[in-house]
Design a protein around this motif. Structure first.
Motif, PDB file in Angstrom:
ATOM      1  N   THR A 162     -45.522 -89.548 -28.832  1.00 54.19           N
ATOM      2  CA  THR A 162     -46.182 -90.960 -28.973  1.00 54.19           C
ATOM      3  C   THR A 162     -47.694 -90.564 -28.448  1.00 54.19           C
ATOM      4  O   THR A 162     -48.061 -90.087 -27.410  1.00 54.19           O
ATOM      5  N   THR A 163     -48.561 -90.822 -29.451  1.00 56.14           N
ATOM      6  CA  THR A 163     -49.894 -90.622 -29.141  1.00 56.14           C
ATOM      7  C   THR A 163     -50.990 -91.566 -29.909  1.00 56.14           C
ATOM      8  O   THR A 163     -50.672 -92.274 -30.690  1.00 56.14           O
ATOM      9  N   SER A 164     -52.015 -91.664 -29.389  1.00 57.01           N
ATOM     10  CA  SER A 164     -53.179 -92.480 -29.965  1.00 57.01           C
ATOM     11  C   SER A 164     -54.205 -91.552 -30.818  1.00 57.01           C
ATOM     12  O   SER A 164     -55.239 -91.849 -31.116  1.00 57.01           O
ATOM     13  N   ALA A 165     -53.970 -90.285 -30.624  1.00 58.64           N
ATOM     14  CA  ALA A 165     -55.111 -89.330 -31.419  1.00 58.64           C
ATOM     15  C   ALA A 165     -55.265 -89.605 -32.901  1.00 58.64           C
ATOM     16  O   ALA A 165     -54.162 -89.870 -33.437  1.00 58.64           O
ATOM     17  N   PRO A 166     -56.398 -90.030 -33.231  1.00 61.18           N
ATOM     18  CA  PRO A 166     -56.543 -90.380 -34.520  1.00 61.18           C
ATOM     19  C   PRO A 166     -56.418 -89.115 -35.739  1.00 61.18           C
ATOM     20  O   PRO A 166     -56.278 -89.522 -36.870  1.00 61.18           O
ATOM     21  N   THR A 167     -56.684 -87.869 -35.243  1.00 58.35           N
ATOM     22  CA  THR A 167     -56.797 -86.837 -36.264  1.00 58.35           C
ATOM     23  C   THR A 167     -55.746 -85.767 -35.430  1.00 58.35           C
ATOM     24  O   THR A 167     -55.547 -85.545 -34.202  1.00 58.35           O
ATOM     25  N   ALA A 168     -55.486 -84.778 -36.410  1.00 60.34           N
ATOM     26  CA  ALA A 168     -54.859 -83.611 -35.948  1.00 60.34           C
ATOM     27  C   ALA A 168     -55.672 -82.763 -34.874  1.00 60.34           C
ATOM     28  O   ALA A 168     -55.059 -82.314 -33.988  1.00 60.34           O
ATOM     29  N   ALA A 169     -56.808 -82.799 -35.002  1.00 63.07           N
ATOM     30  CA  ALA A 169     -57.801 -82.020 -33.900  1.00 63.07           C
ATOM     31  C   ALA A 169     -57.694 -82.812 -32.659  1.00 63.07           C
ATOM     32  O   ALA A 169     -57.503 -82.151 -31.630  1.00 63.07           O
ATOM     33  N   ALA A 170     -57.623 -83.984 -32.583  1.00 57.25           N
ATOM     34  CA  ALA A 170     -57.615 -84.767 -31.186  1.00 57.25           C
ATOM     35  C   ALA A 170     -56.151 -84.410 -30.576  1.00 57.25           C
ATOM     36  O   ALA A 170     -56.117 -84.540 -29.564  1.00 57.25           O
ATOM     37  N   LEU A 171     -55.065 -84.492 -31.572  1.00 53.57           N
ATOM     38  CA  LEU A 171     -53.707 -84.311 -31.157  1.00 53.57           C
ATOM     39  C   LEU A 171     -53.791 -82.912 -30.488  1.00 53.57           C
ATOM     40  O   LEU A 171     -53.269 -82.788 -29.394  1.00 53.57           O
ATOM     41  N   TYR A 172     -54.346 -81.863 -31.248  1.00 48.37           N
ATOM     42  CA  TYR A 172     -54.286 -80.501 -30.836  1.00 48.37           C
ATOM     43  C   TYR A 172     -54.974 -80.784 -29.432  1.00 48.37           C
ATOM     44  O   TYR A 172     -54.497 -79.832 -28.164  1.00 48.37           O
ATOM     45  N   ASP A 173     -55.979 -81.158 -29.008  1.00 47.31           N
ATOM     46  CA  ASP A 173     -56.802 -81.253 -27.968  1.00 47.31           C
ATOM     47  C   ASP A 173     -55.856 -82.023 -26.685  1.00 47.31           C
ATOM     48  O   ASP A 173     -55.882 -81.329 -25.718  1.00 47.31           O
ATOM     49  N   GLU A 174     -55.323 -82.798 -27.305  1.00 46.83           N
ATOM     50  CA  GLU A 174     -54.125 -83.580 -26.049  1.00 46.83           C
ATOM     51  C   GLU A 174     -53.288 -82.551 -25.875  1.00 46.83           C
ATOM     52  O   GLU A 174     -52.842 -82.454 -24.615  1.00 46.83           O
ATOM     53  N   LEU A 175     -52.756 -81.991 -26.820  1.00 48.82           N
ATOM     54  CA  LEU A 175     -51.508 -80.841 -26.246  1.00 48.82           C
ATOM     55  C   LEU A 175     -51.982 -79.747 -25.621  1.00 48.82           C
ATOM     56  O   LEU A 175     -51.295 -79.222 -24.729  1.00 48.82           O
ATOM     57  N   ARG A 176     -53.416 -79.077 -25.948  1.00 53.05           N
ATOM     58  CA  ARG A 176     -53.881 -78.317 -25.079  1.00 53.05           C
ATOM     59  C   ARG A 176     -53.754 -78.701 -23.449  1.00 53.05           C
ATOM     60  O   ARG A 176     -53.812 -77.906 -22.712  1.00 53.05           O
ATOM     61  N   ASP A 177     -54.263 -79.879 -23.337  1.00 44.95           N
ATOM     62  CA  ASP A 177     -54.276 -80.548 -22.052  1.00 44.95           C
ATOM     63  C   ASP A 177     -53.032 -80.430 -21.356  1.00 44.95           C
ATOM     64  O   ASP A 177     -52.614 -80.289 -20.183  1.00 44.95           O
TER      65      ASP A 177
END
Length: 80
Positions: free
Chosen positions: A24-39
């Motif tokens: 479950t995420t609020s990431a608007p794009t794949a790039a933002a989702l990847y940044d979230e997962l990197r953290d």
């Protein structure tokens, strides 16, 4: 919030400790989702050296995500 079906391969799978998850995420794009997962998982790979596929199609990193999307981050593959 979006529910995203994620699949991991190679070193991303090793770092995440799993091959698949629903996130479950609020990431608007794949790039933002990847940044979230990197953290979360300390992924070392830069997006520039990978591809992303959304719903079984190669996609730009800035493509907007929708609820229920299936996302795969594809790291470089080596082999012999």
């Amino acid at each position: 919030m979006l529910n995203i079906d994620l699949q991991y391969f190679a070193q991303l799978q090793d770092a995440a400790g799993r091959a698949h998850e629903i996130r479950t995420t609020s990431a608007p794009t794949a790039a933002a989702l990847y940044d979230e997962l990197r953290d979360v998982y300390s992924f070392a790979l830069e997006p520039a050296c990978m591809r992303v596929a959304i719903n079984a199609a190669f996609s730009p990193w800035e493509q907007p995500l929708r609820d229920g999307d299936h996302v795969v981050f594809i790291p470089p593959v080596t082999g012999g």
